[in-house]
Design a protein around this motif. Structure first.
Motif, PDB file in Angstrom:
ATOM      1  N   SER A   1       0.842  -1.196   0.000  1.00  0.00           N
ATOM      2  CA  SER A   1       0.000   0.000   0.000  1.00  0.00           C
ATOM      3  C   SER A   1       0.877   1.246   0.000  1.00  0.00           C
ATOM      4  O   SER A   1       1.864   1.322   0.728  1.00  0.00           O
ATOM      5  CB  SER A   1      -0.906   0.029   1.230  1.00  0.00           C
ATOM      6  OG  SER A   1      -1.862  -0.995   1.163  1.00  0.00           O
ATOM      7  N   GLY A   2       0.508   2.217  -0.814  1.00  0.00           N
ATOM      8  CA  GLY A   2       1.304   3.431  -0.903  1.00  0.00           C
ATOM      9  C   GLY A   2       2.332   3.401  -2.005  1.00  0.00           C
ATOM     10  O   GLY A   2       3.122   4.340  -2.146  1.00  0.00           O
ATOM     11  N   THR A   3       2.339   2.324  -2.818  1.00  0.00           N
ATOM     12  CA  THR A   3       3.246   2.278  -3.960  1.00  0.00           C
ATOM     13  C   THR A   3       3.038   3.524  -4.824  1.00  0.00           C
ATOM     14  O   THR A   3       1.911   3.866  -5.174  1.00  0.00           O
ATOM     15  CB  THR A   3       2.992   1.009  -4.793  1.00  0.00           C
ATOM     16  OG1 THR A   3       3.371  -0.139  -4.021  1.00  0.00           O
ATOM     17  CG2 THR A   3       3.782   1.024  -6.092  1.00  0.00           C
ATOM     18  N   SER A   4       4.145   4.203  -5.147  1.00  0.00           N
ATOM     19  CA  SER A   4       4.036   5.457  -5.898  1.00  0.00           C
ATOM     20  C   SER A   4       4.393   5.305  -7.371  1.00  0.00           C
ATOM     21  O   SER A   4       4.073   6.186  -8.174  1.00  0.00           O
ATOM     22  CB  SER A   4       4.939   6.525  -5.275  1.00  0.00           C
ATOM     23  OG  SER A   4       6.284   6.104  -5.280  1.00  0.00           O
ATOM     24  N   GLN A   5       5.047   4.204  -7.737  1.00  0.00           N
ATOM     25  CA  GLN A   5       5.366   3.956  -9.137  1.00  0.00           C
ATOM     26  C   GLN A   5       5.803   2.510  -9.306  1.00  0.00           C
ATOM     27  O   GLN A   5       6.278   1.878  -8.355  1.00  0.00           O
ATOM     28  CB  GLN A   5       6.479   4.895  -9.630  1.00  0.00           C
ATOM     29  CG  GLN A   5       6.737   4.848 -11.126  1.00  0.00           C
ATOM     30  CD  GLN A   5       5.477   5.058 -11.945  1.00  0.00           C
ATOM     31  OE1 GLN A   5       4.842   4.093 -12.372  1.00  0.00           O
ATOM     32  NE2 GLN A   5       5.106   6.330 -12.152  1.00  0.00           N
ATOM     33  N   VAL A   6       5.614   1.994 -10.519  1.00  0.00           N
ATOM     34  CA  VAL A   6       6.112   0.667 -10.881  1.00  0.00           C
ATOM     35  C   VAL A   6       6.925   0.824 -12.156  1.00  0.00           C
ATOM     36  O   VAL A   6       6.472   1.451 -13.116  1.00  0.00           O
ATOM     37  CB  VAL A   6       4.952  -0.334 -11.108  1.00  0.00           C
ATOM     38  CG1 VAL A   6       5.504  -1.689 -11.548  1.00  0.00           C
ATOM     39  CG2 VAL A   6       4.113  -0.481  -9.838  1.00  0.00           C
ATOM     40  N   ARG A   7       8.134   0.291 -12.154  1.00  0.00           N
ATOM     41  CA  ARG A   7       9.010   0.382 -13.315  1.00  0.00           C
ATOM     42  C   ARG A   7       9.315  -1.005 -13.859  1.00  0.00           C
ATOM     43  O   ARG A   7       9.472  -1.971 -13.099  1.00  0.00           O
ATOM     44  CB  ARG A   7      10.321   1.089 -12.966  1.00  0.00           C
ATOM     45  CG  ARG A   7      10.172   2.545 -12.622  1.00  0.00           C
ATOM     46  CD  ARG A   7      11.514   3.265 -12.685  1.00  0.00           C
ATOM     47  NE  ARG A   7      12.445   2.787 -11.665  1.00  0.00           N
ATOM     48  CZ  ARG A   7      12.650   3.396 -10.505  1.00  0.00           C
ATOM     49  NH1 ARG A   7      12.010   4.510 -10.221  1.00  0.00           N
ATOM     50  NH2 ARG A   7      13.518   2.913  -9.640  1.00  0.00           N
ATOM     51  N   PHE A   8       9.405  -1.081 -15.186  1.00  0.00           N
ATOM     52  CA  PHE A   8       9.873  -2.289 -15.870  1.00  0.00           C
ATOM     53  C   PHE A   8      11.224  -1.933 -16.468  1.00  0.00           C
ATOM     54  O   PHE A   8      11.298  -1.154 -17.428  1.00  0.00           O
ATOM     55  CB  PHE A   8       8.890  -2.714 -16.953  1.00  0.00           C
ATOM     56  CG  PHE A   8       7.598  -3.272 -16.416  1.00  0.00           C
ATOM     57  CD1 PHE A   8       7.357  -4.639 -16.425  1.00  0.00           C
ATOM     58  CD2 PHE A   8       6.628  -2.436 -15.891  1.00  0.00           C
ATOM     59  CE1 PHE A   8       6.166  -5.160 -15.928  1.00  0.00           C
ATOM     60  CE2 PHE A   8       5.440  -2.933 -15.393  1.00  0.00           C
ATOM     61  CZ  PHE A   8       5.202  -4.300 -15.398  1.00  0.00           C
ATOM     62  N   GLY A   9      12.297  -2.448 -15.882  1.00  0.00           N
ATOM     63  CA  GLY A   9      13.610  -1.970 -16.257  1.00  0.00           C
ATOM     64  C   GLY A   9      13.708  -0.515 -15.827  1.00  0.00           C
ATOM     65  O   GLY A   9      13.479  -0.175 -14.665  1.00  0.00           O
ATOM     66  N   SER A  10      14.030   0.370 -16.761  1.00  0.00           N
ATOM     67  CA  SER A  10      14.111   1.810 -16.451  1.00  0.00           C
ATOM     68  C   SER A  10      12.879   2.577 -16.917  1.00  0.00           C
ATOM     69  O   SER A  10      12.848   3.808 -16.849  1.00  0.00           O
ATOM     70  CB  SER A  10      15.364   2.411 -17.106  1.00  0.00           C
ATOM     71  OG  SER A  10      15.313   2.239 -18.513  1.00  0.00           O
ATOM     72  N   THR A  11      11.840   1.863 -17.390  1.00  0.00           N
ATOM     73  CA  THR A  11      10.649   2.504 -17.957  1.00  0.00           C
ATOM     74  C   THR A  11       9.467   2.368 -17.016  1.00  0.00           C
ATOM     75  O   THR A  11       9.192   1.282 -16.501  1.00  0.00           O
ATOM     76  CB  THR A  11      10.287   1.877 -19.317  1.00  0.00           C
ATOM     77  OG1 THR A  11      11.429   1.929 -20.186  1.00  0.00           O
ATOM     78  CG2 THR A  11       9.131   2.618 -19.967  1.00  0.00           C
TER      79      THR A  11
ATOM     80  N   VAL B   1       2.371  -3.496 -18.617  1.00  0.00           N
ATOM     81  CA  VAL B   1       3.726  -3.573 -19.174  1.00  0.00           C
ATOM     82  C   VAL B   1       3.900  -2.484 -20.236  1.00  0.00           C
ATOM     83  O   VAL B   1       3.112  -2.404 -21.182  1.00  0.00           O
ATOM     84  CB  VAL B   1       3.985  -4.962 -19.781  1.00  0.00           C
ATOM     85  CG1 VAL B   1       5.420  -5.042 -20.320  1.00  0.00           C
ATOM     86  CG2 VAL B   1       3.732  -6.062 -18.753  1.00  0.00           C
ATOM     87  N   PRO B   2       4.932  -1.635 -20.121  1.00  0.00           N
ATOM     88  CA  PRO B   2       5.161  -0.602 -21.133  1.00  0.00           C
ATOM     89  C   PRO B   2       5.895  -1.183 -22.344  1.00  0.00           C
ATOM     90  O   PRO B   2       6.431  -2.288 -22.292  1.00  0.00           O
ATOM     91  CB  PRO B   2       6.048   0.399 -20.400  1.00  0.00           C
ATOM     92  CG  PRO B   2       6.849  -0.460 -19.469  1.00  0.00           C
ATOM     93  CD  PRO B   2       5.919  -1.547 -19.020  1.00  0.00           C
TER      94      PRO B   2
ATOM     95  N   THR C   1      10.408  -3.004 -10.612  1.00  0.00           N
ATOM     96  CA  THR C   1      10.720  -2.301  -9.367  1.00  0.00           C
ATOM     97  C   THR C   1       9.467  -1.612  -8.868  1.00  0.00           C
ATOM     98  O   THR C   1       8.853  -0.824  -9.594  1.00  0.00           O
ATOM     99  CB  THR C   1      11.826  -1.255  -9.572  1.00  0.00           C
ATOM    100  OG1 THR C   1      13.011  -1.895 -10.055  1.00  0.00           O
ATOM    101  CG2 THR C   1      12.137  -0.533  -8.269  1.00  0.00           C
ATOM    102  N   VAL C   2       9.075  -1.928  -7.646  1.00  0.00           N
ATOM    103  CA  VAL C   2       7.979  -1.237  -6.977  1.00  0.00           C
ATOM    104  C   VAL C   2       8.599  -0.100  -6.168  1.00  0.00           C
ATOM    105  O   VAL C   2       9.419  -0.340  -5.268  1.00  0.00           O
ATOM    106  CB  VAL C   2       7.190  -2.194  -6.069  1.00  0.00           C
ATOM    107  CG1 VAL C   2       6.233  -1.421  -5.173  1.00  0.00           C
ATOM    108  CG2 VAL C   2       6.417  -3.203  -6.908  1.00  0.00           C
TER     109      VAL C   2
END
Length: 274
Positions: free
Chosen positions: A219-229, A246-247, A257-258
């Motif tokens: 809870s409170g996750t502010s962003q999710v990244r796939f690699g550097s995107t 998935v981008p 990365t969460v």
């Protein structure tokens, strides 16, 4: 269309409450990454000096401005930063004592409390360490080992108000930081656990697919990244689950990365072509 609310977390809003700044002579080694992450960090008083209180509106103002236009490449959409940058930190000191003036002028007073001042500045170099503490218990720290005083402005005195000394340091690159400008710590409030990831389902997918990240304290996750995107979109489903889209990007490994105010968590992922 429903409003996008993923990542909203009032507990992560940074409301400043207190802080400090310490100055060292050039060459003094700063905290290691693990030492700087300790909420109870104490700098050596023999090597670091405190210029004292700040004005109410005088907290450190860090700016990072790339110099020059990015270098374009032949293929559209690709460019390389010049690598040049102007990085500065400005704050407004409230105290007016010999130590403050010696630090900002790069000179010492004589036995008469006298010094000559060169308005052209000083080449003396310093190390700068700043700490800001926020209402939610978050701590942010920065260490810049290679700084020079750029400007000193004695603010106009006003009756009943402290006369501020506005100081701007130029932050130069340092070999101690892999030729970067400064080290940066974000220390979550004590007692608030960092997120963990147990699994991602599916473990491989193409751009546009939605994956479910399962773990704890999400809870409170502010962003999710796939690699550097950054993910195309994400949603905080529950304390144990986050979904993300998935981008676009190259196929192959794209570690997820969460990003969370209490720390980041990662998990392996493969981006497929279809």
């Amino acid at each position: 269309m429903a409003p996008i609310t993923g990542g909203f977390n009032l507990d992560s809003v940074a409301i400043p409450m207190s802080g400090n700044l310490a100055v060292s002579d050039f060459g003094v080694t700063g905290p290691t990454p693990s030492e700087g992450a300790d909420p109870e960090l104490s700098l050596s008083p023999g090597e670091w000096r405190l210029p004292g209180l700040w004005k109410e509106d005088g907290a450190p103002d860090w700016t990072e401005e790339p110099d020059g236009d990015a270098i374009p490449l032949y293929q559209d959409g690709y460019s390389i930063p010049t690598g040049l940058a102007t990085v500065e930190v400005t704050l407004i000191l409230a105290q007016s004592d010999p130590l403050v003036h010696e630090i900002t002028r790069g000179k010492k007073f004589d036995e008469n409390g006298y010094m000559t001042v060169d308005g052209g500045g000083s080449s003396k170099r310093y190390g700068i360490f700043t700490e800001e503490i926020f209402k939610n218990g978050l701590i942010e720290r920065k260490w810049a080992p290679n700084c020079t005083v750029k400007t000193v402005k004695l603010q106009k005195g006003e009756k009943g108000s402290p006369r501020g000394i506005e100081v701007t340091w130029t932050v130069n690159r340092s070999a101690l930081l892999n030729n970067d400008h400064y080290g940066f710590w974000v220390i979550p409030p004590e007692g608030q656990p960092a997120p963990t990831i147990a699994s991602v389902n599916p473990a491989s997918a193409a751009a546009g697919a939605t994956v479910t990240i399962t773990g704890a304290n999400l809870s409170g996750t502010s962003q999710v990244r796939f690699g550097s995107t950054n993910a195309t979109g994400f949603d905080n489903v529950s304390p144990t689950q986050v979904t993300a889209v998935v981008p676009a990007g190259n196929t192959g490994s794209a570690q997820i990365t969460v990003v969370h105010p209490n720390g980041n968590a990662t998990v392996a992922f493969e981006r497929t072509g279809a």
